[in-house]
Design a protein around this motif. Structure first.
Motif, PDB file in Angstrom:
ATOM      1  N   SER A  41       1.978   8.044   6.921  1.00 37.31           N
ATOM      2  CA  SER A  41       3.256   8.540   7.418  1.00 37.31           C
ATOM      3  C   SER A  41       4.434   7.928   6.670  1.00 37.31           C
ATOM      4  O   SER A  41       5.342   8.644   6.229  1.00 37.31           O
ATOM      5  CB  SER A  41       3.402   8.249   8.911  1.00 37.31           C
ATOM      6  OG  SER A  41       2.374   8.876   9.631  1.00 37.31           O
ATOM      7  N   ILE A  42       4.422   6.625   6.530  1.00 42.01           N
ATOM      8  CA  ILE A  42       5.527   5.957   5.837  1.00 42.01           C
ATOM      9  C   ILE A  42       5.557   6.374   4.365  1.00 42.01           C
ATOM     10  O   ILE A  42       6.620   6.636   3.795  1.00 42.01           O
ATOM     11  CB  ILE A  42       5.429   4.434   5.996  1.00 42.01           C
ATOM     12  CG1 ILE A  42       5.578   4.045   7.470  1.00 42.01           C
ATOM     13  CG2 ILE A  42       6.491   3.733   5.155  1.00 42.01           C
ATOM     14  CD1 ILE A  42       5.198   2.607   7.776  1.00 42.01           C
ATOM     15  N   ALA A  43       4.393   6.475   3.754  1.00 47.62           N
ATOM     16  CA  ALA A  43       4.335   6.930   2.359  1.00 47.62           C
ATOM     17  C   ALA A  43       4.840   8.366   2.240  1.00 47.62           C
ATOM     18  O   ALA A  43       5.571   8.692   1.300  1.00 47.62           O
ATOM     19  CB  ALA A  43       2.916   6.808   1.820  1.00 47.62           C
ATOM     20  N   GLY A  44       4.471   9.212   3.181  1.00 49.04           N
ATOM     21  CA  GLY A  44       4.946  10.598   3.157  1.00 49.04           C
ATOM     22  C   GLY A  44       6.451  10.688   3.237  1.00 49.04           C
ATOM     23  O   GLY A  44       7.092  11.466   2.500  1.00 49.04           O
ATOM     24  N   VAL A  45       7.052   9.904   4.119  1.00 45.26           N
ATOM     25  CA  VAL A  45       8.513   9.881   4.219  1.00 45.26           C
ATOM     26  C   VAL A  45       9.109   9.369   2.908  1.00 45.26           C
ATOM     27  O   VAL A  45      10.094   9.923   2.409  1.00 45.26           O
ATOM     28  CB  VAL A  45       8.959   9.004   5.418  1.00 45.26           C
ATOM     29  CG1 VAL A  45      10.457   8.739   5.379  1.00 45.26           C
ATOM     30  CG2 VAL A  45       8.574   9.670   6.730  1.00 45.26           C
ATOM     31  N   GLY A  80      -7.228   3.262  12.788  1.00 46.98           N
ATOM     32  CA  GLY A  80      -6.522   4.529  13.000  1.00 46.98           C
ATOM     33  C   GLY A  80      -5.022   4.371  12.934  1.00 46.98           C
ATOM     34  O   GLY A  80      -4.319   5.176  12.310  1.00 46.98           O
ATOM     35  N   VAL A  81      -4.513   3.324  13.546  1.00 50.11           N
ATOM     36  CA  VAL A  81      -3.070   3.087  13.560  1.00 50.11           C
ATOM     37  C   VAL A  81      -2.575   2.681  12.171  1.00 50.11           C
ATOM     38  O   VAL A  81      -1.569   3.194  11.680  1.00 50.11           O
ATOM     39  CB  VAL A  81      -2.707   2.017  14.609  1.00 50.11           C
ATOM     40  CG1 VAL A  81      -1.251   1.612  14.514  1.00 50.11           C
ATOM     41  CG2 VAL A  81      -3.023   2.529  16.008  1.00 50.11           C
ATOM     42  N   GLY A  82      -3.290   1.783  11.522  1.00 52.40           N
ATOM     43  CA  GLY A  82      -2.886   1.348  10.186  1.00 52.40           C
ATOM     44  C   GLY A  82      -2.882   2.477   9.185  1.00 52.40           C
ATOM     45  O   GLY A  82      -1.940   2.632   8.409  1.00 52.40           O
ATOM     46  N   TYR A  83      -3.923   3.290   9.217  1.00 56.02           N
ATOM     47  CA  TYR A  83      -4.008   4.421   8.291  1.00 56.02           C
ATOM     48  C   TYR A  83      -2.906   5.435   8.584  1.00 56.02           C
ATOM     49  O   TYR A  83      -2.273   5.957   7.658  1.00 56.02           O
ATOM     50  CB  TYR A  83      -5.385   5.077   8.382  1.00 56.02           C
ATOM     51  CG  TYR A  83      -5.572   6.163   7.362  1.00 56.02           C
ATOM     52  CD1 TYR A  83      -5.909   5.856   6.052  1.00 56.02           C
ATOM     53  CD2 TYR A  83      -5.381   7.502   7.698  1.00 56.02           C
ATOM     54  CE1 TYR A  83      -6.069   6.847   5.106  1.00 56.02           C
ATOM     55  CE2 TYR A  83      -5.536   8.506   6.760  1.00 56.02           C
ATOM     56  CZ  TYR A  83      -5.879   8.181   5.465  1.00 56.02           C
ATOM     57  OH  TYR A  83      -6.021   9.159   4.537  1.00 56.02           O
ATOM     58  N   SER A 138      -6.693  -1.981   2.631  1.00 57.93           N
ATOM     59  CA  SER A 138      -7.863  -2.639   3.215  1.00 57.93           C
ATOM     60  C   SER A 138      -7.514  -4.035   3.725  1.00 57.93           C
ATOM     61  O   SER A 138      -8.022  -4.467   4.762  1.00 57.93           O
ATOM     62  CB  SER A 138      -9.010  -2.688   2.218  1.00 57.93           C
ATOM     63  OG  SER A 138      -8.732  -3.576   1.161  1.00 57.93           O
ATOM     64  N   PHE A 139      -6.622  -4.737   3.030  1.00 57.71           N
ATOM     65  CA  PHE A 139      -6.175  -6.042   3.517  1.00 57.71           C
ATOM     66  C   PHE A 139      -5.324  -5.898   4.775  1.00 57.71           C
ATOM     67  O   PHE A 139      -5.440  -6.699   5.707  1.00 57.71           O
ATOM     68  CB  PHE A 139      -5.405  -6.797   2.440  1.00 57.71           C
ATOM     69  CG  PHE A 139      -6.277  -7.332   1.345  1.00 57.71           C
ATOM     70  CD1 PHE A 139      -7.378  -8.115   1.621  1.00 57.71           C
ATOM     71  CD2 PHE A 139      -5.993  -7.034   0.019  1.00 57.71           C
ATOM     72  CE1 PHE A 139      -8.186  -8.608   0.609  1.00 57.71           C
ATOM     73  CE2 PHE A 139      -6.787  -7.520  -0.996  1.00 57.71           C
ATOM     74  CZ  PHE A 139      -7.890  -8.305  -0.711  1.00 57.71           C
ATOM     75  N   ALA A 147       0.833  -1.205   0.000  1.00 52.40           N
ATOM     76  CA  ALA A 147       0.000   0.000   0.000  1.00 52.40           C
ATOM     77  C   ALA A 147       0.868   1.255   0.000  1.00 52.40           C
ATOM     78  O   ALA A 147       0.562   2.231  -0.702  1.00 52.40           O
ATOM     79  CB  ALA A 147      -0.932   0.000   1.207  1.00 52.40           C
ATOM     80  N   VAL A 148       1.946   1.236   0.753  1.00 51.52           N
ATOM     81  CA  VAL A 148       2.867   2.386   0.798  1.00 51.52           C
ATOM     82  C   VAL A 148       3.493   2.606  -0.574  1.00 51.52           C
ATOM     83  O   VAL A 148       3.551   3.742  -1.070  1.00 51.52           O
ATOM     84  CB  VAL A 148       3.943   2.178   1.884  1.00 51.52           C
ATOM     85  CG1 VAL A 148       5.091   3.156   1.708  1.00 51.52           C
ATOM     86  CG2 VAL A 148       3.337   2.317   3.274  1.00 51.52           C
ATOM     87  N   LEU A 149       3.969   1.542  -1.208  1.00 59.11           N
ATOM     88  CA  LEU A 149       4.596   1.688  -2.527  1.00 59.11           C
ATOM     89  C   LEU A 149       3.614   2.262  -3.549  1.00 59.11           C
ATOM     90  O   LEU A 149       3.974   3.144  -4.338  1.00 59.11           O
ATOM     91  CB  LEU A 149       5.145   0.344  -2.999  1.00 59.11           C
ATOM     92  CG  LEU A 149       6.328  -0.197  -2.199  1.00 59.11           C
ATOM     93  CD1 LEU A 149       6.704  -1.594  -2.695  1.00 59.11           C
ATOM     94  CD2 LEU A 149       7.517   0.747  -2.281  1.00 59.11           C
TER      95      LEU A 149
END
Length: 105
Positions: free
Chosen positions: A64-68, A56-59, A47-48, A9-11
């Motif tokens: 955050s990781i995607a932003g970095v 809340g934590v997953g989103y 979603s998986f 999802a991040v990628l």
């Protein structure tokens, strides 16, 4: 497995940002299609991941990781990176670590 889905999802979210930047206000149909397809794939993978993570934590970890990753990708291709951006990235990383330590997944 949920961490793999979150990573995917991040990628795809990084791909959304790159594609949207090149879509020229959605005037370039090829980059627009890449933006939309990447967005669908990112949301599907998220979603998986959220089957195991608290929503809340997953989103929060996803964005955050995607932003970095987006900032790092931009810096690798010539965008300016100053101490304020590096400090902000460090705070985001610490926040993600704190969320993970909360026992959310």
């Amino acid at each position: 497995m949920h961490w793999i889905y979150l990573g995917i999802a991040v990628l795809f979210e990084i791909a959304v940002a790159i594609s949207a930047g090149k879509a020229d206000g959605f005037r370039n149909w090829l980059w627009t299609a890449a933006t939309l397809i990447s967005g669908i794939c990112a949301t599907l993978a998220l979603s998986f991941a959220l089957l195991t993570f608290d929503v809340g934590v997953g989103y929060a970890m996803w964005t955050s990781i995607a932003g970095v990753g987006i900032v790092a990708f931009g810096a690798a291709f010539g965008e300016r990176l100053n101490w304020k951006k590096v400090g902000g990235i460090a705070m985001v990383i610490l926040g993600v670590i704190g969320l993970r330590l909360s026992g959310a997944a």
